[in-house]
Enzyme design. Structure first.
Site, PDB file in Angstrom:
ATOM      1  N   TYR A  67      12.336   2.524  -3.401  1.00  0.00           N
ATOM      2  CA  TYR A  67      11.632   3.795  -3.263  1.00  0.00           C
ATOM      3  C   TYR A  67      12.618   4.926  -3.534  1.00  0.00           C
ATOM      4  O   TYR A  67      13.809   4.818  -3.240  1.00  0.00           O
ATOM      5  CB  TYR A  67      11.076   3.973  -1.849  1.00  0.00           C
ATOM      6  CG  TYR A  67       9.873   3.132  -1.517  1.00  0.00           C
ATOM      7  CD1 TYR A  67       8.580   3.617  -1.732  1.00  0.00           C
ATOM      8  CD2 TYR A  67      10.015   1.861  -0.971  1.00  0.00           C
ATOM      9  CE1 TYR A  67       7.471   2.854  -1.413  1.00  0.00           C
ATOM     10  CE2 TYR A  67       8.903   1.095  -0.652  1.00  0.00           C
ATOM     11  CZ  TYR A  67       7.637   1.593  -0.871  1.00  0.00           C
ATOM     12  OH  TYR A  67       6.539   0.830  -0.555  1.00  0.00           O
ATOM     13  N   ARG A 110       9.647   7.279   4.547  1.00  0.00           N
ATOM     14  CA  ARG A 110       9.440   8.685   4.899  1.00  0.00           C
ATOM     15  C   ARG A 110      10.136   9.026   6.216  1.00  0.00           C
ATOM     16  O   ARG A 110      10.583  10.170   6.412  1.00  0.00           O
ATOM     17  CB  ARG A 110       7.952   8.995   4.975  1.00  0.00           C
ATOM     18  CG  ARG A 110       7.282   9.045   3.604  1.00  0.00           C
ATOM     19  CD  ARG A 110       5.776   9.087   3.695  1.00  0.00           C
ATOM     20  NE  ARG A 110       5.315  10.261   4.419  1.00  0.00           N
ATOM     21  CZ  ARG A 110       4.051  10.425   4.809  1.00  0.00           C
ATOM     22  NH1 ARG A 110       3.141   9.478   4.535  1.00  0.00           N
ATOM     23  NH2 ARG A 110       3.690  11.506   5.464  1.00  0.00           N
ATOM     24  N   ASP A 140       0.564   5.503   0.871  1.00  0.00           N
ATOM     25  CA  ASP A 140      -0.248   6.422   1.670  1.00  0.00           C
ATOM     26  C   ASP A 140      -0.811   7.544   0.806  1.00  0.00           C
ATOM     27  O   ASP A 140      -0.419   7.735  -0.348  1.00  0.00           O
ATOM     28  CB  ASP A 140       0.604   7.038   2.789  1.00  0.00           C
ATOM     29  CG  ASP A 140       1.096   5.997   3.782  1.00  0.00           C
ATOM     30  OD1 ASP A 140       0.351   5.028   4.034  1.00  0.00           O
ATOM     31  OD2 ASP A 140       2.216   6.151   4.306  1.00  0.00           O
ATOM     32  N   ARG A 196       0.829  -1.213   0.000  1.00  0.00           N
ATOM     33  CA  ARG A 196       0.000   0.000   0.000  1.00  0.00           C
ATOM     34  C   ARG A 196       0.860   1.259   0.000  1.00  0.00           C
ATOM     35  O   ARG A 196       1.936   1.293   0.600  1.00  0.00           O
ATOM     36  CB  ARG A 196      -0.890   0.021   1.248  1.00  0.00           C
ATOM     37  CG  ARG A 196      -1.809  -1.183   1.383  1.00  0.00           C
ATOM     38  CD  ARG A 196      -2.452  -1.161   2.759  1.00  0.00           C
ATOM     39  NE  ARG A 196      -3.194  -2.399   3.010  1.00  0.00           N
ATOM     40  CZ  ARG A 196      -3.674  -2.734   4.203  1.00  0.00           C
ATOM     41  NH1 ARG A 196      -3.487  -1.936   5.249  1.00  0.00           N
ATOM     42  NH2 ARG A 196      -4.330  -3.864   4.355  1.00  0.00           N
TER      43      ARG A 196
END
Length: 240
Positions: free
Chosen positions: A105, A193, A47, A45
């Site tokens: 990422y 993050r 965000d 998933r």
């Protein structure tokens, strides 16, 4: 199916009542194209506000379908900020989430006085000069197999524990753009993050690069590790 999306307008990947989500849009279009209300599963998933260059999804169909026509149909009916890049039949054993062996990422920072308006949804703006050499020193400490509880936004609820193998974490710069690349076998909730937020603090001189080891080994999430804003984050690539 490989899917790319601009996550700005969406409340994340997962279907939620009264919210527009990436999963919800893909399932809505799948139903229109095939008549089936199948569940679309993803590699992981994202965000609200987070983007994907190469999200991998799968779904099961009980009716035959022509792959090229499905791609054309998806892209005709989806909003323009979601695009299906490719689609092919997969073995019955394939699962977009459980078959993942690695993810990459990338987190993008605009390190300048003024953020160009057309980048506002795709870059985090940091005005303070960033020392990328210090950021890379901290990144090297964090690279490897560790307990990353201090870099999870919800460490007490991680289903598979908090140990992950961060195969690569590096920081590069091109002009005003700073890019944090994270590659690993998996990531905790908001881990990328959190890593980005910490490295930005190091780069800005708020924390020493040497603090990375102490924070990592504390296994405790504190205010020293902020969660960076979502718009700078892209799910870049998924490996199987």
């Amino acid at each position: 199916m490989i899917v790319s999306y601009d996550g700005t307008r969406y409340a994340g990947w997962q279907v939620q009542p009264h919210h527009t989500t990436i999963q919800g849009e893909l399932e809505r279009v799948l139903h229109r194209l095939t008549g089936e209300k199948g569940r679309v599963q993803c590699s992981g998933r994202t965000d609200a506000g987070v983007h994907a260059r190469g999200q991998v999804v799968h779904f099961d169909l009980g009716v035959p379908a022509v792959e090229k026509k499905l791609v054309l149909g998806f892209n005709a009916l989806l909003e323009k900020d979601i695009r299906v890049l490719s689609l092919r039949k997969a073995p019955p054993t394939f699962h977009a989430r459980f078959g993942v062996t690695g993810k990459e990422y990338r987190y993008f920072v605009w390190n300048g006085e003024v953020l160009p308006p057309f980048l506002r949804n795709f870059r985090t703006h940091v005005r303070a000069p960033l020392d990328t050499a210090a950021m890379n020193r901290a990144a090297r400490v964090l690279t490897g197999k560790h307990d990353f509880a201090a870099f999870s936004a919800n460490p007490n609820r991680e289903v598979d524990g908090t140990i992950r193998h961060l195969r690569e974490l590096k920081v590069g710069r091109r002009g005003r753009e700073v890019v944090i690349v994270a590659r690993g076998n998996g990531f905790l909730y908001k881990m990328v993050r959190s890593l980005a937020g910490f490295l930005i603090r190091v780069g800005a001189g708020d924390l020493d690069a040497e603090s990375a080891g102490a924070i990592l080994h504390s296994k405790t999430r504190t205010a020293r590790v902020p969660t960076a804003e979502p718009q700078g984050l892209f799910l870049w690539h998924v490996s199987y």
